[in-house]
Design an enzyme around this catalytic site. Sequence first.
Site, mmCIF file in Angstrom:
data_model
loop_
_atom_site.group_PDB
_atom_site.id
_atom_site.type_symbol
_atom_site.label_atom_id
_atom_site.label_comp_id
_atom_site.label_asym_id
_atom_site.label_seq_id
_atom_site.Cartn_x
_atom_site.Cartn_y
_atom_site.Cartn_z
ATOM 1 N N SER A 109 32.875 15.378 0.862
ATOM 2 C CA SER A 109 33.625 16.225 0.375
ATOM 3 C C SER A 109 33.822 17.090 -0.564
ATOM 4 O O SER A 109 32.660 17.040 -1.656
ATOM 5 C CB SER A 109 35.126 14.630 -0.474
ATOM 6 N N TYR A 132 37.756 22.595 1.307
ATOM 7 C CA TYR A 132 39.456 23.344 1.125
ATOM 8 C C TYR A 132 39.704 24.882 0.503
ATOM 9 O O TYR A 132 38.943 25.608 -0.363
ATOM 10 C CB TYR A 132 40.763 22.241 -0.193
ATOM 11 N N THR A 158 39.329 21.612 5.726
ATOM 12 C CA THR A 158 40.429 20.647 5.853
ATOM 13 C C THR A 158 42.134 21.804 5.564
ATOM 14 O O THR A 158 42.180 21.627 5.282
ATOM 15 C CB THR A 158 40.690 19.443 5.110
ATOM 16 N N LYS A 254 39.906 20.072 10.263
ATOM 17 C CA LYS A 254 40.459 18.798 10.328
ATOM 18 C C LYS A 254 41.476 19.200 10.423
ATOM 19 O O LYS A 254 42.121 19.315 9.022
ATOM 20 C CB LYS A 254 39.332 18.194 9.076
ATOM 21 N N HIS A 278 45.182 12.508 8.334
ATOM 22 C CA HIS A 278 44.302 12.268 7.416
ATOM 23 C C HIS A 278 44.347 10.727 6.675
ATOM 24 O O HIS A 278 44.571 10.097 5.439
ATOM 25 C CB HIS A 278 44.988 13.010 6.088
HETATM 26 C C1 FMN Z 1 40.387 7.272 0.047
HETATM 27 C C2 FMN Z 1 39.970 8.123 1.160
HETATM 28 C C3 FMN Z 1 39.832 9.270 0.714
HETATM 29 C C4 FMN Z 1 39.509 10.366 1.570
HETATM 30 N N1 FMN Z 1 39.084 12.093 1.252
HETATM 31 C C5 FMN Z 1 39.242 12.849 1.820
HETATM 32 C C6 FMN Z 1 39.108 14.375 1.500
HETATM 33 O O1 FMN Z 1 38.769 14.073 0.301
HETATM 34 N N2 FMN Z 1 38.958 15.102 1.903
HETATM 35 C C7 FMN Z 1 39.558 14.830 3.364
HETATM 36 O O2 FMN Z 1 39.257 16.266 4.252
HETATM 37 N N3 FMN Z 1 39.507 14.013 4.051
HETATM 38 C C8 FMN Z 1 39.545 12.589 2.986
HETATM 39 N N4 FMN Z 1 40.078 11.731 4.044
HETATM 40 C C9 FMN Z 1 40.648 10.995 5.095
HETATM 41 C C10 FMN Z 1 39.566 10.569 5.760
HETATM 42 O O3 FMN Z 1 38.378 11.423 6.239
HETATM 43 C C11 FMN Z 1 39.605 10.757 7.043
HETATM 44 O O4 FMN Z 1 40.602 11.332 8.168
HETATM 45 C C12 FMN Z 1 40.729 9.199 7.448
HETATM 46 O O5 FMN Z 1 40.324 8.451 6.735
HETATM 47 C C13 FMN Z 1 40.856 9.021 8.715
HETATM 48 O O6 FMN Z 1 41.125 7.280 8.934
HETATM 49 P P1 FMN Z 1 40.416 6.214 8.916
HETATM 50 O O7 FMN Z 1 40.515 5.926 6.914
HETATM 51 O O8 FMN Z 1 42.459 5.211 9.013
HETATM 52 O O9 FMN Z 1 39.499 5.661 9.233
HETATM 53 C C14 FMN Z 1 40.346 10.384 2.866
HETATM 54 C C15 FMN Z 1 40.288 9.215 3.758
HETATM 55 C C16 FMN Z 1 40.646 7.908 2.641
HETATM 56 C C17 FMN Z 1 41.142 6.358 2.373
#
Ligand code: FMN
Length: 381
Positions: A109, A132, A158, A254, A278
Amino acid sequence: MRLRDCHNFSDFRRMAQQRLPGPIFNYIDGAADDEVTYRRNTESFERCDLVPNVLRGVSEIDMSVTVMGQKLAMPVYCSPTALQRLFHHQGERAVAKASAKFGTMFGVSSLGTVSLEEARKISSSPQVYQFYFHRDRGLNRAMMQRAKAVGVEVMMLTVDSITGGNRERDKRTGFAIPFKLNLAGMLQFALKPGWAINYFTHEGFKLPQLDEHVDMGGGTMSISRYFTEMLDPSMTWDDVAEMVRLWGGPFCLKGVMSVEDAKRAVEIGCSGIVLSNHGGRQLDGSRAAFDQLAEIVDAVGDRIDVIIDGGVQRGTHVLKALSLGAKAVGVGRYYLFPLAAAGQPGVERALEQMRVEIERGMKLMGCSSIEQLSRTNLRFR
Ligand SMILES: Cc1cc2nc3c(=O)[nH]c(=O)nc-3n(C[C@H](O)[C@H](O)[C@H](O)COP(=O)(O)O)c2cc1C
């Protein structure tokens, strides 16, 4: 609870909850507003039934897929997530190593706590850089050049986080970077001294993707200010088209959900789109990616790789998504809870369970390769 007691997502979640201070657990576990979308993400798989075929000679199973030009030994990859060293001191290092062991892709990330460079050295698996879009176009270019120099394979922009989601659990605990805990939040940390020892006896917190460009690490800029002040809400398709051209390699968006946007992603030359809300953390009420998948695959599936994430907890969830036409499936909390629970061995155990579940599911479905999965084996309630 011990690692060997963890047999599924809920077990890992429970073990993570035992280890983590409440505010950190709730940062991972929480989502936006009423968390309706978060709940729907997993429920959406339950409205779909598998109809197996039998007697198909399935002794050898090949679950490899090729997505955005990357060959993966399994159709599941670790989606980029922020702040991993806060969950366990090994953070992204554990995820990169575990992904390499399972021959799959992993994301780092923009808010990652280990540098792209270090992750690249740790793992020879395809590496995604989650990006981003900043107001400062020069900064965007510099960051992409850095990723190119490192040898990142896939650029993932994203597009669903143009502003931060309303995470009410974080408001209640005071979770923020830098920490702004309220009294109740501080008490939660005091109750988990094991986490505190693990965290404070390892290297300090950093955001190496940003530190070089934005004064984050010193604590002068909070993550929420980063979102509001540095990121560009006026970003348009033309801006992204330029990024795609500059990157000149596999590029995916994304957070695309509509057919119209999927078509535009094709037009500007993206190699993939991740249907994603997300993990329910941004727009509550947004549709589950799995519910939206068929529509998107029918519209653009022959011209771009369609990927989904959100709510995936089981091998059969992955098989349902692939049967509808997804090329691969991303997971977030599925590996974050194991990371928090037990570091690298936790992530490896979770990925192994996923691999075994996919293999078993394919055998029971009568499929020896991913191409054999199709909509003819699905029915919706
Ligand atoms: C704690 C956490 C932090 C996340 N940080 C980012 C991030 O920095 N950038 C991003 O594009 N998605 C982020 N996501 C989203 C994940 O990439 C992903 O889309 C999402 O977790 C999928 O759903 P799931 O947790 O039910 O598998 C984050 C998700 C979680 C749970």
